[in-house]
Scaffold this active site. Structure first.
Site, mmCIF file in Angstrom:
data_model
loop_
_atom_site.group_PDB
_atom_site.id
_atom_site.type_symbol
_atom_site.label_atom_id
_atom_site.label_comp_id
_atom_site.label_asym_id
_atom_site.label_seq_id
_atom_site.Cartn_x
_atom_site.Cartn_y
_atom_site.Cartn_z
ATOM 1 N N TRP A 102 0.822 -1.224 0.000
ATOM 2 C CA TRP A 102 0.000 0.000 0.000
ATOM 3 C C TRP A 102 0.845 1.259 0.000
ATOM 4 O O TRP A 102 0.475 2.269 -0.596
ATOM 5 C CB TRP A 102 -1.015 -0.007 1.150
ATOM 6 C CG TRP A 102 -2.123 -0.986 0.880
ATOM 7 C CD1 TRP A 102 -2.391 -2.140 1.567
ATOM 8 C CD2 TRP A 102 -3.096 -0.929 -0.185
ATOM 9 N NE1 TRP A 102 -3.458 -2.793 0.996
ATOM 10 C CE2 TRP A 102 -3.910 -2.084 -0.078
ATOM 11 C CE3 TRP A 102 -3.354 -0.038 -1.228
ATOM 12 C CZ2 TRP A 102 -4.966 -2.356 -0.960
ATOM 13 C CZ3 TRP A 102 -4.405 -0.308 -2.114
ATOM 14 C CH2 TRP A 102 -5.189 -1.446 -1.968
ATOM 15 N N ASP A 172 -1.681 6.748 6.285
ATOM 16 C CA ASP A 172 -2.761 5.903 5.769
ATOM 17 C C ASP A 172 -3.067 4.892 6.868
ATOM 18 O O ASP A 172 -2.290 3.975 7.113
ATOM 19 C CB ASP A 172 -2.299 5.204 4.483
ATOM 20 C CG ASP A 172 -3.328 4.208 3.951
ATOM 21 O OD1 ASP A 172 -4.391 4.035 4.579
ATOM 22 O OD2 ASP A 172 -3.058 3.589 2.898
ATOM 23 N N LYS A 196 -12.441 -1.639 6.340
ATOM 24 C CA LYS A 196 -11.740 -2.522 7.270
ATOM 25 C C LYS A 196 -12.293 -2.322 8.684
ATOM 26 O O LYS A 196 -12.912 -3.221 9.209
ATOM 27 C CB LYS A 196 -10.230 -2.273 7.219
ATOM 28 C CG LYS A 196 -9.537 -2.889 6.003
ATOM 29 C CD LYS A 196 -9.494 -2.001 4.804
ATOM 30 C CE LYS A 196 -8.903 -2.706 3.589
ATOM 31 N NZ LYS A 196 -8.170 -1.801 2.705
#
Ligand SMILES: *Cc1c(COP(=O)(O)O)cnc(C)c1O
Length: 360
Positions: A102, A172, A196
């Site tokens: 990511w 993030d 999530k």
């Protein structure tokens, strides 16, 4: 419907009480005669839902007054672009730490808008560890320092926010927000996609310090402009209303659980017992440096990779589903977000022991 234990990395498991509440509200929101997903985002009913979700999130995360909270479409991936568009503020360089899949995505997107300095990278260790902070090379002229708080695929998690040398710190937190307390005041900006730990996909929550907004790069689309979105209550466009509503239910549920310290204690227990089970048997392994193992995403391998297919099939039979690793790395992965009950982790551990006894 028989519920199973859902170890999916995202979209992922929701708490049973949140699903119950959503089901109840599907009979009609209060006395409106319609459901939340059918109502105008500008009507007083939805505005009430949105404002309560925002206020509850502020309370839960103890967000200081000088931060804006935005609910934006496009998930974290849209924020990979929105962050440099808004935070470059006349500068040309940005600093990113790469700890896996990511981070690399965020870096690739930032390169569309500025010069990216990679301050540190875990690549040499195949992203199984985080380079120690003293080894980072952070450019003092960078507009901000960006890192990925939890690598959802590699299972590497920062156990504390890194020192930013006076730069605005950007994180993030898609896969670990609300899993532990954080000191929001240390950050310039925090963003997270919702699927999530905050509910449903399509939504990103952005928490940004006020003084950093208002200098978006010329040409920034108005839906990506934090100043405009903040001024219009995240409604420059029609926001993902149902995801926003579910985010509110998730935050309410977390408050009922006793808040972030309480959920953290449960998350630590869940992660520790799962890693202990993996480490106890040579049949299973986890490649990540124990100091930075993720509490949310636990990747693991079987000593004999050929047994992965029967492992997944038999686990599914036992009501333990979506344990396959990401297509980019293979292996297996158990995502154990806030909403995964401790009994789910216990059931997985029992299954792993039993599978090893039969096949090991
Ligand atoms: C899931 C995830 C993303 C991407 O979220 P989208 O909603 O698909 O944009 C970004 N970063 C991390 C850490 C993630 O776990």
């Amino acid at each position: 419907m028989a519920r199973i234990y859902n170890f999916s990395p995202g979209p992922s498991v929701l708490p049973a009480p949140v699903l119950e509440k959503a089901r109840e509200d599907l009979r009609g929101w209060r006395s409106t005669g319609i459901t939340v997903m059918e109502m105008s985002h500008r009507g007083k009913d939805f505005i009430g839902i949105a404002e309560k979700a925002t206020a509850d999130l502020r309370e839960l995360l103890e967000i200081p007054q000088n931060y804006k909270v935005l609910f934006l479409a496009g998930g974290a991936s849209a924020q990979f672009a929105a962050v440099p568009l808004n935070l470059l503020r006349g500068k040309t360089k940005v600093s990113y730490v790469s700890t896996g899949y990511w981070s690399e995505k965020a870096i690739a997107e930032a390169r569309l808008f500025g010069e990216v300095q990679v301050s540190a990278s875990g690549k040499e260790s195949n992203f199984t560890t985080i380079p120690p902070r003293p080894q980072w090379n952070v450019d003092p002229d960078a507009a901000y320092l960006h890192y990925t708080a939890n690598e959802t695929i590699g299972g590497v998690e920062f156990q504390a926010a890194p020192e930013a040398d006076g730069l605005p710190l950007v994180a993030d937190m898609s896969s670990n927000i609300l899993s532990r307390p954080v000191e929001v005041g240390r950050f310039g900006l925090i963003y997270a996609s919702a699927q999530k730990n905050i509910g449903l996909p399509g939504l990103a929550v952005v928490i940004v310090r006020e003084d950093l907004i208002g200098q978006a790069l010329p040409g920034t689309p108005s839906t990506f402009d934090y100043r405009r979105q903040a001024a219009e209550g995240s409604m420059v466009n029609t926001p993902p209303t149902y995801s926003w509503y579910v985010a509110g239910l998730m935050v309410e549920w977390l408050k009922e659980q006793g808040g972030l310290k309480a959920i953290e204690a449960r998350n630590i227990r869940k992660a520790e017992k799962l890693y202990a089970a993996i480490d106890a048997l040579p049949f299973y392994s986890n490649p990540v440096d124990p100091a930075v193992r993720s509490r949310m995403n636990v990747p693991f391998h079987l000593a004999d990779a050929a047994l992965e297919t029967p492992f997944l099939a038999e686990a599914k039979e036992a009501g333990l589903a979506y344990l396959e690793g990401h297509r980019s790395v293979g292996g297996l992965r158990a995502s154990i977000y806030n909403a995964m009950p401790e009994e789910g982790v216990d059931a997985l551990i029992s299954f792993m022991r039993e599978f090893e006894r039969k096949r090991g």
